[in-house]
Design an enzyme around this catalytic site. Structure first.
Site, PDB file in Angstrom:
ATOM      1  N   GLY A  96     -44.950 -37.039  72.043  1.00  0.00           N
ATOM      2  CA  GLY A  96     -45.224 -38.407  71.490  1.00  0.00           C
ATOM      3  C   GLY A  96     -44.109 -39.282  71.560  1.00  0.00           C
ATOM      4  O   GLY A  96     -42.977 -38.748  71.520  1.00  0.00           O
TER       5      GLY A  96
ATOM      6  N   GLN B 215     -39.232 -46.615  68.878  1.00  0.00           N
ATOM      7  CA  GLN B 215     -37.947 -45.233  69.130  1.00  0.00           C
ATOM      8  C   GLN B 215     -37.376 -45.935  70.416  1.00  0.00           C
ATOM      9  O   GLN B 215     -36.310 -45.297  70.624  1.00  0.00           O
ATOM     10  CB  GLN B 215     -38.489 -43.939  69.537  1.00  0.00           C
ATOM     11  CG  GLN B 215     -39.193 -43.367  68.185  1.00  0.00           C
ATOM     12  CD  GLN B 215     -39.669 -41.948  68.873  1.00  0.00           C
ATOM     13  OE1 GLN B 215     -41.042 -41.827  69.271  1.00  0.00           O
ATOM     14  NE2 GLN B 215     -39.164 -40.722  68.685  1.00  0.00           N
TER      15      GLN B 215
ATOM     16  N   HIS C 174     -47.237 -38.779  62.808  1.00  0.00           N
ATOM     17  CA  HIS C 174     -45.880 -38.635  63.172  1.00  0.00           C
ATOM     18  C   HIS C 174     -45.287 -40.098  63.931  1.00  0.00           C
ATOM     19  O   HIS C 174     -44.727 -40.818  63.514  1.00  0.00           O
ATOM     20  CB  HIS C 174     -45.437 -37.610  64.164  1.00  0.00           C
ATOM     21  CG  HIS C 174     -44.020 -37.459  64.481  1.00  0.00           C
ATOM     22  ND1 HIS C 174     -43.210 -36.579  63.990  1.00  0.00           N
ATOM     23  CD2 HIS C 174     -43.293 -38.308  64.999  1.00  0.00           C
ATOM     24  CE1 HIS C 174     -41.870 -36.775  64.314  1.00  0.00           C
ATOM     25  NE2 HIS C 174     -41.984 -37.758  65.145  1.00  0.00           N
ATOM     26  N   GLU C 175     -46.191 -40.414  64.977  1.00  0.00           N
ATOM     27  CA  GLU C 175     -45.758 -41.650  65.694  1.00  0.00           C
ATOM     28  C   GLU C 175     -46.395 -42.891  64.919  1.00  0.00           C
ATOM     29  O   GLU C 175     -45.513 -43.959  64.865  1.00  0.00           O
ATOM     30  CB  GLU C 175     -46.738 -41.466  66.959  1.00  0.00           C
ATOM     31  CG  GLU C 175     -46.405 -40.441  67.989  1.00  0.00           C
ATOM     32  CD  GLU C 175     -45.187 -39.917  68.291  1.00  0.00           C
ATOM     33  OE1 GLU C 175     -44.170 -41.086  67.935  1.00  0.00           O
ATOM     34  OE2 GLU C 175     -44.548 -38.774  68.328  1.00  0.00           O
TER      35      GLU C 175
ATOM     36  N   HIS D 155     -43.562 -43.758  62.734  1.00  0.00           N
ATOM     37  CA  HIS D 155     -42.602 -44.481  63.421  1.00  0.00           C
ATOM     38  C   HIS D 155     -42.646 -45.983  63.471  1.00  0.00           C
ATOM     39  O   HIS D 155     -41.839 -46.958  63.382  1.00  0.00           O
ATOM     40  CB  HIS D 155     -42.446 -44.091  64.753  1.00  0.00           C
ATOM     41  CG  HIS D 155     -41.637 -42.838  65.238  1.00  0.00           C
ATOM     42  ND1 HIS D 155     -40.400 -42.619  64.687  1.00  0.00           N
ATOM     43  CD2 HIS D 155     -42.180 -41.663  65.901  1.00  0.00           C
ATOM     44  CE1 HIS D 155     -39.717 -41.558  64.885  1.00  0.00           C
ATOM     45  NE2 HIS D 155     -40.800 -40.980  65.571  1.00  0.00           N
TER      46      HIS D 155
HETATM   47 NI    NI Z   1     -40.639 -38.932  66.425  1.00  0.00          NI
END
Ligand code: NI
Length: 177
Positions: free
Chosen positions: A46, A51, A133-134, A137
Site C-alpha cells: 500500500g 508518502q 493504514h493508508e 497517512h
Molecule cells: Ni505506511
C-alpha cells in the site's frame, strides 16, 4: 510512469493533512500509475500520496499474492468500523520497523476509483488493515503513533541515525572539489 521518492519518518511532510480531489483527472491517473509503480518496486502492499510528498487524498493497495490486483482509491472514507484486530504492520516510510497495531476488523469504505466512479464496499483482514493504514497517512498519521512514546522515540532515533549515515555515505562518494 516514474518511480517516486518515498519520504521517511520523521519527515514533517508526512504530517500534512491531504486535500480531497474535486474530480479524477489525467494528472490523478498519472499519479496513481506512478504510485503503483513505486509501491511494487519497494516492494509494498500500500502507498498513500502523502508518502510521496503529494497532499491529495489518493491511496493505492494490492494485497494479492501475485501482485495482480491493484486498487486505487480517491477521497476514501471509512463509513463503518466493526470489531477489533491486531496485526503486525510495517510502512515504507518507516523502513525496517514492524509492530503490532490494533485496528477495526471490518470496515465499509466509500471512495472514487481511478475512473472517477463512486464505489462502496466492505473489507476485512489484510485489506481492511491496509486501507485504514493508508487513510491514516492522508490524515498525517503514522502507525508508530499507535505505539508507546518510548518505542516511538527509539524508532525515531534509529531512523535519524540511518538517514545521517546514508547522507554521509553518499557525501563521501561525491567528487571533492
Ligand atoms: Ni505506511
Amino acid at each position: 510512469m516514474a518511480l517516486l521518492t518515498v519520504l521517511h519518518y520523521p519527515d514533517p511532510r508526512l504530517r500534512i493533512q491531504a486535500k480531497p480531489i474535486a474530480a479524477v483527472s489525467v494528472e490523478t491517473r498519472r499519479l496513481i500509475a506512478d504510485m503503483l509503480e513505486t509501491m511494487y518496486a519497494a516492494p509494498g502492499i500500500g502507498l498513500a500520496a502523502t508518502q510521496v510528498g503529494v497532499d491529495q487524498r489518493v491511496i493505492v493497495v494490492d494485497v494479492s499474492e501475485n501482485n495482480d490486483e491493484s486498487r486505487a482509491f480517491v477521497n476514501p472514507e471509512i463509513l463503518v468500523r466493526d470489531g477489533k484486530e491486531k496485526m503486525q504492520e510495517g510502512c515504507l516510510s518507516v523502513p525496517g520497523v514492524f509492530e503490532e497495531v490494533e485496528r477495526a476488523e471490518h470496515i465499509r469504505v466509500r471512495a472514487l476509483d481511478r475512473d472517477g466512479k463512486r464505489v462502496e464496499f466492505d473489507a476485512d483482514g489484510l485489506l481492511a488493515v491496509c486501507i485504514q493504514h493508508e487513510i491514516d497517512h492522508l490524515d498525517g498519521k503514522l502507525f508508530v503513533d499507535y505505539l508507546s512514546e518510548l518505542k516511538r522515540r527509539r524508532i525515531r532515533k534509529k531512523l535519524e541515525r540511518e538517514q545521517r549515515e546514508e547522507h554521509e555515505r553518499s557525501g563521501a562518494a561525491a567528487p571533492a572539489i
